[in-house]
Scaffold this active site. Structure first.
Site, PDB file in Angstrom:
ATOM      1  CD  GLN A 103       3.255   4.652   2.143  1.00 25.38           C
ATOM      2  OE1 GLN A 103       3.716   5.541   1.437  1.00 25.38           O
ATOM      3  NE2 GLN A 103       2.186   4.820   2.894  1.00 25.38           N
ATOM      4  CG  ASN A 133      -3.983  16.224  -0.703  1.00 29.11           C
ATOM      5  OD1 ASN A 133      -3.469  15.608   0.226  1.00 29.11           O
ATOM      6  ND2 ASN A 133      -5.286  16.248  -0.890  1.00 29.11           N
ATOM      7  CE  LYS A 149      -3.862   2.152   0.391  1.00 26.90           C
ATOM      8  NZ  LYS A 149      -3.456   2.816  -0.867  1.00 26.90           N
ATOM      9  CB  SER A 180      -5.485   4.829   2.053  1.00 26.42           C
ATOM     10  OG  SER A 180      -5.322   5.908   1.168  1.00 26.42           O
ATOM     11  CB  THR A 224      -1.913  13.676   4.209  1.00 26.22           C
ATOM     12  OG1 THR A 224      -2.302  12.491   3.516  1.00 26.22           O
ATOM     13  CG2 THR A 224      -0.437  13.605   4.541  1.00 26.22           C
ATOM     14  N   GLY A 260      -2.711   8.335  -4.225  1.00 26.36           N
ATOM     15  CA  GLY A 260      -2.060   9.525  -4.794  1.00 26.36           C
ATOM     16  C   GLY A 260      -0.790   9.903  -4.052  1.00 26.36           C
ATOM     17  CG  ASP A 261       3.479  10.951  -3.158  1.00 28.91           C
ATOM     18  OD1 ASP A 261       3.440  10.744  -1.941  1.00 28.91           O
ATOM     19  OD2 ASP A 261       4.441  11.550  -3.690  1.00 28.91           O
ATOM     20  CE  LYS A 285       4.379   7.552   5.588  1.00 29.12           C
ATOM     21  NZ  LYS A 285       4.157   8.512   4.507  1.00 29.12           N
ATOM     22  CE  LYS A 326       4.757   7.345  -2.436  1.00 25.95           C
ATOM     23  NZ  LYS A 326       3.968   7.958  -1.363  1.00 25.95           N
TER      24      LYS A 326
HETATM   25  P1  NDP Z   1       0.922  17.753  -4.475  1.00 26.08           P
HETATM   26  O1  NDP Z   1       1.385  17.388  -5.823  1.00 26.08           O
HETATM   27  O2  NDP Z   1      -0.529  17.963  -4.244  1.00 26.08           O
HETATM   28  O3  NDP Z   1       1.690  19.048  -3.971  1.00 26.08           O
HETATM   29  C1  NDP Z   1       3.087  19.082  -3.898  1.00 26.08           C
HETATM   30  C2  NDP Z   1       3.507  20.461  -3.482  1.00 26.08           C
HETATM   31  O4  NDP Z   1       4.900  20.431  -3.173  1.00 26.08           O
HETATM   32  C3  NDP Z   1       3.345  21.495  -4.582  1.00 26.08           C
HETATM   33  O5  NDP Z   1       3.096  22.751  -4.030  1.00 26.08           O
HETATM   34  C4  NDP Z   1       4.701  21.462  -5.274  1.00 26.08           C
HETATM   35  O6  NDP Z   1       5.057  22.656  -5.962  1.00 26.08           O
HETATM   36  C5  NDP Z   1       5.627  21.256  -4.086  1.00 26.08           C
HETATM   37  N1  NDP Z   1       6.831  20.569  -4.566  1.00 26.08           N
HETATM   38  C6  NDP Z   1       6.887  19.359  -5.181  1.00 26.08           C
HETATM   39  N2  NDP Z   1       8.144  19.062  -5.522  1.00 26.08           N
HETATM   40  C7  NDP Z   1       8.880  20.118  -5.132  1.00 26.08           C
HETATM   41  C8  NDP Z   1      10.260  20.412  -5.194  1.00 26.08           C
HETATM   42  N3  NDP Z   1      11.130  19.564  -5.782  1.00 26.08           N
HETATM   43  N4  NDP Z   1      10.680  21.571  -4.650  1.00 26.08           N
HETATM   44  C9  NDP Z   1       9.800  22.423  -4.057  1.00 26.08           C
HETATM   45  N5  NDP Z   1       8.485  22.208  -3.983  1.00 26.08           N
HETATM   46  C10 NDP Z   1       8.034  21.064  -4.505  1.00 26.08           C
HETATM   47  O7  NDP Z   1       1.499  16.588  -3.518  1.00 26.08           O
HETATM   48  P2  NDP Z   1       1.029  16.207  -2.042  1.00 26.08           P
HETATM   49  O8  NDP Z   1       0.567  17.406  -1.310  1.00 26.08           O
HETATM   50  O9  NDP Z   1       0.145  15.038  -2.148  1.00 26.08           O
HETATM   51  O10 NDP Z   1       2.396  15.662  -1.418  1.00 26.08           O
HETATM   52  C11 NDP Z   1       3.318  16.501  -0.724  1.00 26.08           C
HETATM   53  C12 NDP Z   1       4.224  15.657   0.157  1.00 26.08           C
HETATM   54  O11 NDP Z   1       3.443  14.917   1.091  1.00 26.08           O
HETATM   55  C13 NDP Z   1       5.076  14.619  -0.592  1.00 26.08           C
HETATM   56  O12 NDP Z   1       6.310  14.474   0.072  1.00 26.08           O
HETATM   57  C14 NDP Z   1       4.269  13.336  -0.407  1.00 26.08           C
HETATM   58  O13 NDP Z   1       5.078  12.179  -0.519  1.00 26.08           O
HETATM   59  C15 NDP Z   1       3.764  13.534   1.014  1.00 26.08           C
HETATM   60  N6  NDP Z   1       2.590  12.745   1.382  1.00 26.08           N
HETATM   61  C16 NDP Z   1       1.426  12.856   0.676  1.00 26.08           C
HETATM   62  C17 NDP Z   1       0.321  12.114   1.062  1.00 26.08           C
HETATM   63  C18 NDP Z   1      -1.001  12.289   0.406  1.00 26.08           C
HETATM   64  O14 NDP Z   1      -1.978  11.733   0.923  1.00 26.08           O
HETATM   65  N7  NDP Z   1      -1.122  13.044  -0.679  1.00 26.08           N
HETATM   66  C19 NDP Z   1       0.420  11.137   2.155  1.00 26.08           C
HETATM   67  C20 NDP Z   1       1.667  11.180   2.884  1.00 26.08           C
HETATM   68  C21 NDP Z   1       2.705  11.934   2.476  1.00 26.08           C
HETATM   69  P3  NDP Z   1       5.071  22.693  -7.563  1.00 26.08           P
HETATM   70  O15 NDP Z   1       3.622  22.683  -7.943  1.00 26.08           O
HETATM   71  O16 NDP Z   1       5.788  23.932  -7.896  1.00 26.08           O
HETATM   72  O17 NDP Z   1       5.785  21.453  -8.007  1.00 26.08           O
END
Ligand code: NDP
Length: 451
Positions: free
Chosen positions: A114, A244, A93, A383, A213, A168-169, A117, A129
């Site tokens: 993961q 997100n 997962k 999830s 999250t 998603g991620d 976690k 993943k």
């Molecule tokens: P989104 O794609 O919705 O948002 C990602 C955000 O982070 C955007 O604002 C993006 O900016 C920024 N970002 C991504 N890459 C970079 C980078 N290299 N440098 C600077 N900013 C960056 O993703 P999520 O919100 O879903 O995920 C964010 C984090 O949370 C990740 O690490 C993910 O693994 C973790 N996570 C997510 C979960 C979920 O349920 N969605 C669960 C647990 C952890 P830009 O648009 O400019 O790229």
């Protein structure tokens, strides 16, 4: 030498040799091994049968070609990945990430994290993943759909509600999950709702999954603050990212009486001393799919956009920092700046956002530090609640689901807190999370024989 017990040194050396150049994966393994010295001193049986070596080696790694045709009729090729890391506790997962930086080392580090976690949630889910180096930015809906369909044409044969369940991620939200689930359904001729989580409500999605999250990280930080007799009320908070996780962190922090004064994307950050206007942010990010600089333009009124060349969101003075963008986004320099400005708590919404140097600085300064594998586990926990609803063909209310999430986050906080105390490092949530997660996975593996 590197903070790792000498009995565990050969394990790290072998991981580095076997996964050459995969620096994020080495970093994630290093951090866990650093915590395990105290475990093997107390329970030497965990050194038997190459148990730790096996935990560091994914059960299966799938790498494949994703050909698709863009709107101009040009053939594009991306690379797809799924790392099925560990299934001792349940089906693999973990989310799918679409970002140009994706490679096998990134997916492996995410799958490794993961696994622990998911164990911390106490739910029956293993770790995995996946993702692709596809960049959804600037692509039309039709292009994203064709890409997702091509990806799923290969990946579907490796998935199943009892086998492997993606979500998603980064770069993968409701739109992408819908396209992937749609193609899975078409290829298999089965309405197997439990094969994906993060689905739309119409296809068996769970209420509160989108929020989970960010909300979960906020619950975790609230629990850490409460150990010091305080809470979010009146606190200034900086959040990185504006996707997100960031959006629903901002929502929950505000509902707890905190004020989020800054957020970012990869191009820079905005500072809004009145508190980030969430409706405006959602409109810019979820509806228009635009950059964070638009926020400053539309809000006006003294709100500035600062590009990443000219500063970091972590220079903004705050009481609580909630990194919610990506790995290694918060450096040692950023940590020094946060500490200098009096930060008292850090909750990692993203996976491994703080570098090892930053974590050490927080620890030395006595900052409450919630590591991602504990603090952001609310997403995957919800999830698992979605899988539960799908299995029983049921659909819970938002309140029911959120109250389970809240309970689970409290449980994760408490188990990390208690484990850290039990192993002689009170307040060290990194150690607590690593040890508690490891013991659950290791015990499950031991009783399954050499697998
Ligand atoms: P989104 O794609 O919705 O948002 C990602 C955000 O982070 C955007 O604002 C993006 O900016 C920024 N970002 C991504 N890459 C970079 C980078 N290299 N440098 C600077 N900013 C960056 O993703 P999520 O919100 O879903 O995920 C964010 C984090 O949370 C990740 O690490 C993910 O693994 C973790 N996570 C997510 C979960 C979920 O349920 N969605 C669960 C647990 C952890 P830009 O648009 O400019 O790229």
């Amino acid at each position: 030498m590197n903070g790792i017990d000498e009995k565990l040194q050969p394990i790290l050396a072998e991981v580095i040799r076997r996964n050459a150049g995969e620096t994020e994966f080495h970093q994630a393994v290093h951090e866990v091994l650093e915590s395990l010295g105290r475990v093997v001193a107390k329970h030497p049986q965990f050194l038997d049968q190459a148990l730790i070596e096996r935990i560091c080696e994914p059960e299966r790694q799938i790498i494949f070609r994703i050909p698709w045709v863009d709107d101009n009729g040009q053939v594009q090729i991306n690379r797809g990945f799924r790392v099925q890391f560990n299934s001792a506790l349940g089906p693999y997962k973990g989310g799918m990430r679409f970002h140009p930086s994706v490679n096998v080392g990134i997916i492996k580090f995410l799958g490794f994290e993961q696994t622990f976690k998911n164990a911390l949630t106490g739910m029956p889910i293993g770790g995995g993943k996946g993702g692709s180096d596809f960049d959804p930015k600037g692509r039309t809906d039709a292009e994203v759909m064709r890409f997702c369909q091509s990806l799923m044409t290969e990946l579907h044969r490796h998935l199943g509600e009892q086998t492997d369940v993606p979500a998603g991620d980064i770069g993968v939200g409701g739109r992408e999950i819908g396209f992937m689930f749609g193609q899975f359904k078409r290829l298999t001729n089965r309405y197997e709702a439990g094969v994906f989580t993060g689905k739309a409500l119409a296809h068996g999605g769970s209420r509160a999954r989108t929020e989970a999250t960010g909300y979960g990280n906020t619950y975790f930080v609230q629990a850490m603050l409460q150990t010091k007799g305080t809470d979010f009320e009146g606190k200034k908070v900086a959040v990185s990212g504006s996707g997100n996780v960031a959006i629903y962190t901002i929502e929950k922090v505000s509902s707890f009486g905190g004020k989020v004064v800054a957020c970012s994307d990869s191009s820079g950050f905005v500072v809004d001393r009145d508190g980030i206007d969430l409706d405006l942010l959602k409109e810019i990010k979820d509806v228009r799919r635009e950059r964070i600089s638009e926020y400053a333009k539309l809000k006006g009124n003294g709100v500035h956009f600062i590009s990443s060349e000219n500063g970091s969101v972590w220079d903004v003075p705050c009481d609580v920092a909630m990194p919610s963008a990506t790995q290694n986004e918060l450096s040692g320099k950023d940590a020094l700046s946060l500490v200098k400005n009096g930060v008292m708590a850090v909750g990692e919404g993203a996976n491994m956002p703080s570098t090892p140097e930053a974590i050490k600085i927080f620890k030395d300064a006595g900052v409450l530090f919630g590591p991602g594998k504990a603090a952001n586990a609310g997403g995957v926990a919800t999830s698992a609640l979605e899988m539960q609803q799908n299995a029983s063909r049921d659909s819970w209310t938002f309140e029911q689901t959120e109250s389970r999430l809240c309970e689970i986050m409290r449980g994760i906080h408490d188990v990390c807190h208690q484990t850290a105390e039990e192993y002689g490092a009170p307040g060290d949530y990194v150690l607590g999370a690593n040890i508690a997660g490891f013991i659950r996975v290791a015990e499950a593996m031991r009783t399954l024989g050499v697998i």
